[in-house]
Design an enzyme around this catalytic site. Sequence first.
Site, PDB file in Angstrom:
ATOM      1  CG  HIS A  24      16.387  27.168  80.483  1.00  0.00           C
ATOM      2  ND1 HIS A  24      16.347  27.755  79.237  1.00  0.00           N
ATOM      3  CD2 HIS A  24      15.253  27.566  81.101  1.00  0.00           C
ATOM      4  CE1 HIS A  24      15.260  28.487  79.124  1.00  0.00           C
ATOM      5  NE2 HIS A  24      14.582  28.389  80.243  1.00  0.00           N
ATOM      6  CG  HIS A  80       6.510  31.473  80.834  1.00  0.00           C
ATOM      7  ND1 HIS A  80       6.141  30.228  80.388  1.00  0.00           N
ATOM      8  CD2 HIS A  80       7.874  31.506  80.750  1.00  0.00           C
ATOM      9  CE1 HIS A  80       7.228  29.544  80.056  1.00  0.00           C
ATOM     10  NE2 HIS A  80       8.286  30.298  80.267  1.00  0.00           N
ATOM     11  CD  GLU A  82      11.287  27.948  81.860  1.00  0.00           C
ATOM     12  OE1 GLU A  82      10.968  28.646  80.881  1.00  0.00           O
ATOM     13  OE2 GLU A  82      12.288  27.205  81.856  1.00  0.00           O
ATOM     14  CG  ASP A  84      12.361  31.756  84.585  1.00  0.00           C
ATOM     15  OD1 ASP A  84      11.489  30.906  84.357  1.00  0.00           O
ATOM     16  OD2 ASP A  84      12.900  32.425  83.673  1.00  0.00           O
ATOM     17  CG  HIS A 146      10.359  29.492  75.869  1.00  0.00           C
ATOM     18  ND1 HIS A 146      11.297  28.570  76.311  1.00  0.00           N
ATOM     19  CD2 HIS A 146       9.971  30.161  76.975  1.00  0.00           C
ATOM     20  CE1 HIS A 146      11.478  28.707  77.609  1.00  0.00           C
ATOM     21  NE2 HIS A 146      10.695  29.665  78.042  1.00  0.00           N
ATOM     22  CG  ASP A 165      10.677  33.570  79.051  1.00  0.00           C
ATOM     23  OD1 ASP A 165      11.315  34.150  79.947  1.00  0.00           O
ATOM     24  OD2 ASP A 165      10.282  32.404  79.158  1.00  0.00           O
ATOM     25  CE1 TYR A 193      15.961  35.393  77.756  1.00  0.00           C
ATOM     26  CE2 TYR A 193      14.709  35.516  75.726  1.00  0.00           C
ATOM     27  CZ  TYR A 193      14.752  35.404  77.105  1.00  0.00           C
ATOM     28  OH  TYR A 193      13.584  35.294  77.812  1.00  0.00           O
ATOM     29  CG  HIS A 226      14.455  36.737  81.722  1.00  0.00           C
ATOM     30  ND1 HIS A 226      14.711  36.329  83.013  1.00  0.00           N
ATOM     31  CD2 HIS A 226      13.736  35.743  81.153  1.00  0.00           C
ATOM     32  CE1 HIS A 226      14.163  35.136  83.205  1.00  0.00           C
ATOM     33  NE2 HIS A 226      13.559  34.754  82.107  1.00  0.00           N
TER      34      HIS A 226
END
Length: 395
Positions: A24, A80, A82, A84, A146, A165, A193, A226
């Site tokens: 991030h 998601h 994001e 990654d 999130h 996530d 985390y 993850h």
Amino acid sequence: MKKVEVAKNVFWVGVVDWNVRNFHGHTYTTKRGSTYNAYIIIDKKIALVDTVLGSFSDELIEKIKDFVDPAKIDYIIANHVETDHSGALPEIMRHAKNAKVVGTAKCKEGLYRHYYEDWDFQVVKTGDSISLGEKTLKFIEAPMIHWPDSMFTYIPEDKLLLPNDAFGQHIATTERFDDEVDQCALMDEATKYYANILIPYSPIILKKIDEVVKSGLEIKTIAPSHGIIWRKDPMKIVNAYIRWAKGLPLKKNILIVYETMWGATEKMAKALLEGVRSVGCEAKLYNISTSDRTEIIKEIFDAKGLLVGSSTHDNNILPNIAGFLDFVKGLKIKNRIGASFGSFGWSGESVKIIENILRESGIEVVQPPISAKYIPSSDDIKSCFEFGKNFAAKI
Ligand code: FEO
């Protein structure tokens, strides 16, 4: 390559990022690295759940080829937006020309604003499902766990939850499952985390867990995007999330975090620590300038009290403690008490500034703060000791 079967005909095709040390941007240190987990489901229809960071696109494609020609993928589930998890999507789409991307309405919008591609997109919401043949993909929207686009995918035939996530950890390992790894390291990373990424969304997380429990969803395995897959004891992480999300301190510890110019504020911090210890309260002390903020934030779960110190510099607080407090403010942590301390030369604004930020963060502030001019005298040190003792008594 050894195939990692998560459930019958559901395989891990993720990548291990051994060398990532910042996540991030630089808001999260990943001392143990991370993984980006993606899963290929082989059925009458082929589905890929999530992709990986863009720089690992080739590795993902090679792993998929161990199971199926990527051109044969029918669905790519984008839990998601994001990067990654979606970074490899453009490259996958170049191979899987007939694939439909599946996600929430926010995901569709978010992916477009990342890649500006008009992929064939199927918008889904909670309760929607797709049949792959023998297996079904059911979708559960999870906004703000999130990001607004976040979604969980569930395979009822395998009782397998793919929550992206949620329930993840940044940890690079050769093994993939919870029963294969060191439990201390696993829970340490899971705690870190949650503390650094998910605390602000705790009320939403509690509600979502409650919703899932009430819906009667049976869970045998949780495979996040993850880290380690929870197959031996998935309730271990679910119960930990419930504990963390409730926001109550798990212990009555005190966290002392400070920044010091010439060591005066540090002397105060150590005297405070002695005072706290004199009444048997457990405490941890960190100089923010030489400590890892990601690790300190993790301590917030055990801390009921937070003592924050800074020298006054240019009528302000020092920059590293300012960054730390800014991060704490974003956590919206509840049920904590705090106080400020610091040395000064002539104006002494630091303690008031810290108090204000603590208050804005939702922390109950114990007043008055404690400060010392230039180098703390022996009387100042005694006062700090007493301050620490009294503060601990309130805990
Ligand atoms: Fe692992 Fe929100 O990305």
